[in-house]
Scaffold this motif. Structure first.
Motif, short mmCIF file in Angstrom:
data_model
loop_
_atom_site.label_atom_id
_atom_site.label_comp_id
_atom_site.label_asym_id
_atom_site.label_seq_id
_atom_site.Cartn_x
_atom_site.Cartn_y
_atom_site.Cartn_z
N PHE A 24 -8.02 -1.86 5.24
CA PHE A 24 -8.48 -0.85 4.29
C PHE A 24 -7.76 0.48 4.50
O PHE A 24 -7.33 1.13 3.53
CB PHE A 24 -10.00 -0.65 4.45
CG PHE A 24 -10.57 0.42 3.57
CD1 PHE A 24 -10.72 0.22 2.20
CD2 PHE A 24 -10.95 1.65 4.11
CE1 PHE A 24 -11.24 1.20 1.39
CE2 PHE A 24 -11.48 2.64 3.29
CZ PHE A 24 -11.62 2.42 1.94
N GLN A 25 -7.61 0.91 5.76
CA GLN A 25 -7.00 2.20 6.06
C GLN A 25 -5.51 2.25 5.75
O GLN A 25 -4.98 3.29 5.38
CB GLN A 25 -7.21 2.55 7.55
CG GLN A 25 -8.66 2.80 7.94
CD GLN A 25 -9.23 4.05 7.31
OE1 GLN A 25 -8.50 5.01 7.05
NE2 GLN A 25 -10.53 4.06 7.07
N GLU A 26 -4.84 1.12 5.89
CA GLU A 26 -3.38 1.12 5.73
C GLU A 26 -2.92 0.62 4.36
O GLU A 26 -1.76 0.83 4.00
CB GLU A 26 -2.74 0.28 6.83
CG GLU A 26 -2.95 0.86 8.22
CD GLU A 26 -2.27 0.04 9.30
OE1 GLU A 26 -1.61 -0.97 8.95
OE2 GLU A 26 -2.39 0.40 10.48
N ILE A 27 -3.79 -0.02 3.61
CA ILE A 27 -3.39 -0.54 2.30
C ILE A 27 -4.01 0.25 1.15
O ILE A 27 -3.32 0.64 0.20
CB ILE A 27 -3.77 -2.04 2.18
CG1 ILE A 27 -3.02 -2.87 3.23
CG2 ILE A 27 -3.47 -2.55 0.77
CD1 ILE A 27 -3.40 -4.33 3.23
N TYR A 28 -5.31 0.50 1.25
CA TYR A 28 -6.00 1.12 0.12
C TYR A 28 -6.14 2.64 0.26
O TYR A 28 -6.10 3.36 -0.75
CB TYR A 28 -7.40 0.50 -0.04
CG TYR A 28 -7.36 -0.98 -0.30
CD1 TYR A 28 -6.99 -1.49 -1.54
CD2 TYR A 28 -7.67 -1.89 0.72
CE1 TYR A 28 -6.95 -2.85 -1.78
CE2 TYR A 28 -7.63 -3.27 0.49
CZ TYR A 28 -7.27 -3.73 -0.75
OH TYR A 28 -7.22 -5.08 -0.98
N VAL A 29 -6.34 3.12 1.47
CA VAL A 29 -6.57 4.56 1.67
C VAL A 29 -5.39 5.41 1.21
O VAL A 29 -5.61 6.48 0.61
CB VAL A 29 -6.92 4.84 3.15
CG1 VAL A 29 -6.92 6.34 3.42
CG2 VAL A 29 -8.28 4.27 3.48
N PRO A 30 -4.13 5.02 1.47
CA PRO A 30 -3.03 5.85 0.96
C PRO A 30 -3.06 6.05 -0.55
O PRO A 30 -2.77 7.14 -1.04
CB PRO A 30 -1.78 5.08 1.40
CG PRO A 30 -2.22 4.31 2.60
CD PRO A 30 -3.64 3.92 2.32
#
Length: 368
Positions: free
Chosen positions: A202-208
């Motif tokens: 979630f942090q590396e794919i969607y958060v950006p």
């Protein structure tokens, strides 16, 4: 989308970073002269040299903005509330970025790796602060849109109370949007501030993408719409104003304020859009961690542009507003020691006042 520079986790001679996803070859012969090392060195030197300048110039400008916006001539305007809050938010962005990236690069002090609490705090609070800055610009732009298109409703909607409420709610909303950063980041086994394994996807794919929409894409689209409508309305009003014989000072002042806000919005778009596009490109191409040397240098350049957005507003106010320039001169002159001519003028004024008082006393004595 964070403004943390990924290439600065790279240390060619530090054995503790051999587990980094990006490593440079350790050269044991002649000094490094290949293009890869040269690009990394240029990127690092550029950021080390420019970042302190942006910080100092930005902090001085933001402090002067706070002083001017809280003077009696501006204090009664709702715009001053927005711009004062924006100056505080921009200053926090500059400070938090400086103590993270510049300290890590130039002094080898990795604050995010010293304590897990600070790791979580920085990842959450920093993103919330620089997102708040963009929302504040959008908020004041919407207020100008209402003032230009619906002047009768503006007296009820565009008030100091509304501005204060907005400036209190926006940071809270930003913190809520980035609250997922707190459980999403931690100190890993190597002591690095890294994404938590449970939340890594979630942090590396969607958060950006989420950060890019909140910080740049969303505000930019709405700023283009609102400011386009504002400019259209101002042009239409200008033709009517030229036909009028009377000079309406209040409408002229509102027009100057609106022009200043439009200039700020245009600068925001020009300085932040490259940064948002760059990070989206990195994630789409899978190069956020495994950067090429040219990509690392490009990241430094767009990062400098993004940081400059939080340091240039004072100069935009000076450039676009004669009233702001006059207030800055008053602030500077108030802090300056009176010159010889000013002292002589004050003395001559005191002498003339004393002479006038004596003359009045003599006349009174003669009459009595």
């Amino acid at each position: 989308m964070s403004l943390d520079i990924q290439i600065y986790n790279i240390k060619m001679t530090d054995s503790s970073t051999m587990d980094e996803m990006v490593t440079l070859p350790v050269l044991t012969t002649a000094p490094p002269d290949n293009d890869d090392d040269r690009y990394y060195k240029i990127a690092e030197d550029l950021f080390i040299a420019v970042s302190p300048i942006i910080l100092i110039v930005g902090l001085v400008g933001n402090i002067l903005t706070l002083v001017v916006m809280n003077r009696p001539s501006h204090r009664s305007s709702s715009v001053s509330i927005y711009l004062s809050t924006l100056a505080i938010s921009d200053s926090l962005v500059l400070i938090l970025d400086f103590i993270n990236n510049w300290f890590k690069m130039n002094l080898d002090i990795k604050l995010l790796e010293m304590d897990e609490t600070f790791c979580k705090f920085h990842r959450c609070f920093f993103d919330a602060v620089f997102t708040t800055s963009s929302w504040l610009i959008l908020a004041v732009s919407i207020e100008r849109f209402i003032a230009v298109w619906f002047p009768l409703k503006a007296k009820r909607l565009c008030t100091i109370k509304t501005a204060r409420i907005t400036c209190c709610v926006l940071p809270l909303l930003a913190l809520a949007c980035y609250a997922h950063r707190v459980p999403g980041w931690h100190l890993d086994k190597t002591g690095r501030c890294n994404t938590h394994p449970k939340h890594r996807n979630f942090q590396e794919i969607y958060v950006p993408w989420l950060s890019a929409v909140l910080y740049s894409y969303g505000p930019i689209v709405m700023l283009i719409v609102f400011n386009g409508l504002i400019v259209f309305r101002l042009k239409k009003m200008a033709s009517k104003r030229d036909a009028m014989t009377s000079n309406d000072k209040s409408s002229s002042q509102e027009r100057r304020i609106t022009i200043t806000i439009v200039v700020i919005c245009v600068a925001f778009i020009l300085l932040t859009l490259p940064l948002a596009l760059f990070y989206i490109f990195q994630f789409a191409m899978g190069e956020f961690f495994d950067q090429r040397p040219t990509t690392a240098l490009a990241e430094t350049i767009v990062l400098i542009l993004g940081l400059s957005n939080h340091a240039v507003n004072f100069f935009l106010y000076v450039m676009s507003s004669a009233g702001f320039r006059a207030e800055v001169r008053r602030v500077v002159c108030f802090c300056r020691t009176p010159t010889r001519n000013q002292t002589s003028n004050v003395n001559s004024t005191d002498k003339s006042f004393s002479t006038e008082r004596i003359s009045v006393e003599n006349i009174s004595a003669k009459v009595s």
